[in-house]
Write a protein that holds these residues in place. Structure first.
Motif, mmCIF file in Angstrom:
data_model
loop_
_atom_site.group_PDB
_atom_site.id
_atom_site.type_symbol
_atom_site.label_atom_id
_atom_site.label_comp_id
_atom_site.label_asym_id
_atom_site.label_seq_id
_atom_site.Cartn_x
_atom_site.Cartn_y
_atom_site.Cartn_z
ATOM 1 N N SER A 1 -62.958 21.181 -7.586
ATOM 2 C CA SER A 1 -63.605 22.396 -8.088
ATOM 3 C C SER A 1 -62.569 23.381 -8.605
ATOM 4 C CB SER A 1 -64.421 23.054 -6.972
ATOM 5 O OG SER A 1 -64.961 24.298 -7.405
ATOM 6 N N TRP A 2 -62.921 24.048 -9.717
ATOM 7 C CA TRP A 2 -62.171 25.200 -10.198
ATOM 8 C C TRP A 2 -62.827 26.502 -9.735
ATOM 9 C CZ3 TRP A 2 -62.555 22.997 -15.802
ATOM 10 C CH2 TRP A 2 -61.529 22.074 -16.035
ATOM 11 N N LEU A 3 -63.906 26.399 -8.965
ATOM 12 C CA LEU A 3 -64.675 27.580 -8.580
ATOM 13 C C LEU A 3 -64.795 27.668 -7.067
ATOM 14 C CD1 LEU A 3 -67.621 27.604 -11.172
ATOM 15 C CD2 LEU A 3 -65.727 29.232 -11.004
ATOM 16 N N ASP A 4 -63.688 27.789 -6.397
ATOM 17 C CA ASP A 4 -63.702 27.892 -4.947
ATOM 18 C C ASP A 4 -62.871 29.095 -4.530
ATOM 19 O OD1 ASP A 4 -64.510 25.775 -2.569
ATOM 20 O OD2 ASP A 4 -62.864 27.101 -2.002
ATOM 21 N N PRO A 5 -63.349 29.871 -3.553
ATOM 22 C CA PRO A 5 -62.593 31.065 -3.162
ATOM 23 C C PRO A 5 -61.282 30.763 -2.449
ATOM 24 C CG PRO A 5 -64.442 30.708 -1.675
ATOM 25 C CD PRO A 5 -64.612 29.735 -2.801
ATOM 26 N N SER A 6 -61.148 29.540 -1.917
ATOM 27 C CA SER A 6 -59.945 29.171 -1.167
ATOM 28 C C SER A 6 -59.265 27.972 -1.810
ATOM 29 C CB SER A 6 -60.303 28.829 0.283
ATOM 30 O OG SER A 6 -60.972 29.899 0.914
ATOM 31 N N LYS A 7 -57.952 27.915 -1.661
ATOM 32 C CA LYS A 7 -57.212 26.750 -2.123
ATOM 33 C C LYS A 7 -57.250 25.687 -1.033
ATOM 34 C CE LYS A 7 -52.739 25.206 -3.925
ATOM 35 N NZ LYS A 7 -51.383 25.619 -4.364
ATOM 36 N N ILE A 8 -57.840 24.548 -1.354
ATOM 37 C CA ILE A 8 -57.997 23.462 -0.382
ATOM 38 C C ILE A 8 -57.374 22.198 -0.955
ATOM 39 C CG2 ILE A 8 -59.610 22.110 1.014
ATOM 40 C CD1 ILE A 8 -61.673 24.355 0.549
ATOM 41 N N ARG A 9 -56.526 21.569 -0.172
ATOM 42 C CA ARG A 9 -55.911 20.290 -0.530
ATOM 43 C C ARG A 9 -55.907 19.427 0.730
ATOM 44 N NH1 ARG A 9 -56.381 22.613 -4.664
ATOM 45 N NH2 ARG A 9 -54.872 23.010 -6.326
ATOM 46 N N ARG A 10 -57.036 18.814 1.038
ATOM 47 C CA ARG A 10 -57.161 18.117 2.320
ATOM 48 C C ARG A 10 -57.763 16.730 2.135
ATOM 49 N NH1 ARG A 10 -59.999 21.639 4.711
ATOM 50 N NH2 ARG A 10 -62.022 20.638 4.410
ATOM 51 N N THR A 11 -57.143 15.751 2.772
ATOM 52 C CA THR A 11 -57.622 14.377 2.748
ATOM 53 C C THR A 11 -57.788 13.875 4.174
ATOM 54 O OG1 THR A 11 -56.497 13.916 0.652
ATOM 55 C CG2 THR A 11 -57.133 12.012 1.993
ATOM 56 N N THR A 12 -58.958 13.328 4.466
ATOM 57 C CA THR A 12 -59.258 12.764 5.783
ATOM 58 C C THR A 12 -59.435 11.260 5.648
ATOM 59 O OG1 THR A 12 -60.366 14.808 6.466
ATOM 60 C CG2 THR A 12 -60.825 12.814 7.751
ATOM 61 N N ILE A 13 -58.744 10.517 6.490
ATOM 62 C CA ILE A 13 -58.820 9.061 6.474
ATOM 63 C C ILE A 13 -59.322 8.596 7.837
ATOM 64 C CG2 ILE A 13 -57.547 6.909 6.125
ATOM 65 C CD1 ILE A 13 -55.460 8.612 4.585
ATOM 66 N N VAL A 14 -60.447 7.907 7.841
ATOM 67 C CA VAL A 14 -61.072 7.469 9.089
ATOM 68 C C VAL A 14 -60.933 5.958 9.217
ATOM 69 C CG1 VAL A 14 -63.237 7.309 10.377
ATOM 70 C CG2 VAL A 14 -62.679 9.394 9.106
ATOM 71 N N GLY A 15 -60.306 5.544 10.313
ATOM 72 C CA GLY A 15 -60.135 4.127 10.585
ATOM 73 C C GLY A 15 -60.867 3.715 11.842
ATOM 74 N N SER A 16 -60.862 2.428 12.124
ATOM 75 C CA SER A 16 -61.569 1.910 13.296
ATOM 76 C C SER A 16 -60.861 2.261 14.599
ATOM 77 C CB SER A 16 -61.712 0.391 13.180
ATOM 78 O OG SER A 16 -60.429 -0.226 13.092
ATOM 79 N N GLN A 17 -59.566 2.603 14.524
ATOM 80 C CA GLN A 17 -58.809 2.918 15.725
ATOM 81 C C GLN A 17 -58.448 4.400 15.827
ATOM 82 O OE1 GLN A 17 -58.305 0.641 18.127
ATOM 83 N NE2 GLN A 17 -59.477 -0.776 16.810
ATOM 84 N N LYS A 18 -57.980 4.967 14.709
ATOM 85 C CA LYS A 18 -57.566 6.371 14.716
ATOM 86 C C LYS A 18 -57.965 7.018 13.394
ATOM 87 C CE LYS A 18 -53.565 5.683 17.780
ATOM 88 N NZ LYS A 18 -52.096 5.841 17.926
#
Length: 378
Positions: A257-274
């Motif tokens: 998005s170019w239209l967000d009030p906050s700067k967000i750079r987050r990646t979540t990786i979900v695995g079977s163990q962790k």
């Protein structure tokens, strides 16, 4: 003859970052070339938002005897000259193409000009580094890959995050099996601006996340769906959500998005163990590994006995040897020109990302239809 085929295997390059002697460069430093191994000349074309950063790094690395900055805008050229008096400045791209001492060209211009300028540079015998994305279509990207191979020149794409310490460490963790089987990846890249005039937010921002996800999973997606909306410029979407479908039920979500009030750079990786969270905006501790997960009881006789157990374990923060990703990328580009090594983010890597973006663009125009991704044969 059909020039496009479905691919079910990975083509990503796995070359380490090396110096001119083939010795690996540590992530927290770069190797400065000797005077006799430097390139004769490098030109940076486009001095808007990102081009001056290339000028700065190339000058600091001392990797070429001549460094030329090119832009049609005089104030931009003058500003670069003020900051870097030793750098030559010109408004003529044709002069750069004709200059026999220019070994390589960095194209940091608007996306719509990437293909034309890169092709002219390759045809003039220059190696080329093109900022992301490589081109506006897989046909254009494939043409650049074939041209670079034909003239035996280095073609590289500016997927800068593939040279960052957090992404490299995340790939290492995934490949070690610590997270187990990867279930899904969710990525958010949002802020207020910067609006582009020639591409939508998917082509501008999702390029980063697509390149990261393909690198982490070591494979390419089979299909993509995308929805978006434009609120200020007709047909230039400023917010979008992409869903990438991989084999073995792996899925990835990308929100840009170019239209967000906050700067967000987050990646979540979900695995079977962790699980792992990569927050690029965090001043420290950009990576966190969560020993959390779900266990399903393997055997049960009745529905009443069916249950899940939830694990809430420790949080591990890996140590990172941070350095500027663009510095590493710049050193890698120069090294590949000198040694002939294949770049980590070579033309094929750029072609894969453009193929995903092109299919996502079609999906967006068709209200989010799931579109199979075709990859050009090169």
């Amino acid at each position: 003859m059909n020039d496009f085929v479905h691919l079910d295997r990975n083509h990503l390059v796995k070359h380490p970052l090396t110096n001119g002697n083939g010795v690996a460069v540590p992530h927290n430093g770069v190797v400065y070339p000797d005077a006799d191994t430097r390139l004769a000349g490098v030109a940076v074309v486009g001095l808007g938002y990102w081009g001056p950063n290339w000028v700065r790094n190339l000058e600091q690395l001392q990797c070429a005897r001549r460094l030329v900055a090119c832009d049609l805008d005089a104030p931009r050229r003058n500003r670069v000259k003020e900051l870097h008096p030793a750098v030559e400045a010109t408004a003529s791209f044709d002069d750069i193409l004709r200059d026999p001492e220019i070994d390589a060209v960095v194209v940091a211009t608007p996306v719509s000009t990437h293909y034309r300028l890169a092709r002219l540079a390759l045809e003039s015998g220059k190696s080329v580094m093109v900022e992301k994305p490589l081109a506006m279509s897989r046909r254009e990207a494939g043409d650049l890959v074939r041209l670079a191979r034909g003239c035996r020149r280095t073609l590289m794409v500016g997927h800068t995050f593939l040279y960052s310490a957090p992404v490299l460490k995340t790939r290492e963790i995934i490949q070690s099996g610590e997270l187990g089987d990867i279930f899904y990846i969710s990525s958010v890249r949002a802020n207020l601006g910067l609006f582009q005039h020639d591409v939508n937010v998917a082509w501008d921002l999702a390029t980063h996340d697509i390149s990261i996800i393909l690198w982490l999973l070591d494979r390419v997606p089979q299909a993509v769906s995308c929805q978006g909306q434009s609120h200020y410029c007709k047909d230039i979407e400023d917010v979008a959500l992409l869903t990438l479908h991989f084999s073995n039920s792996v899925i990835a979500f990308i929100h840009v998005s170019w239209l967000d009030p906050s700067k967000i750079r987050r990646t979540t990786i979900v695995g079977s163990q962790k699980m792992l969270v990569y927050d690029d905006t965090a001043p420290q501790e950009k990576l966190r590994i969560y020993d959390r997960g779900v266990t399903m009881q393997r055997y049960y006789d009745t529905f009443g006995e069916f249950q899940f157990s939830y694990r809430y374990g420790d949080i591990l923060i890996p140590r990172l040897d941070e350095s500027e990703p663009l510095r590493q990328e710049c050193a890698h580009f120069v090294d590949c020109i000198r040694t002939g090594n294949q770049p980590r983010t070579d033309g094929v890597n750029g072609l894969q990302v453009v193929s995903v973006l092109e299919a996502a663009h079609l999906s967006m125009r068709e209200c989010g239809r799931l579109v199979p991704i075709k990859y050009a044969t090169v």
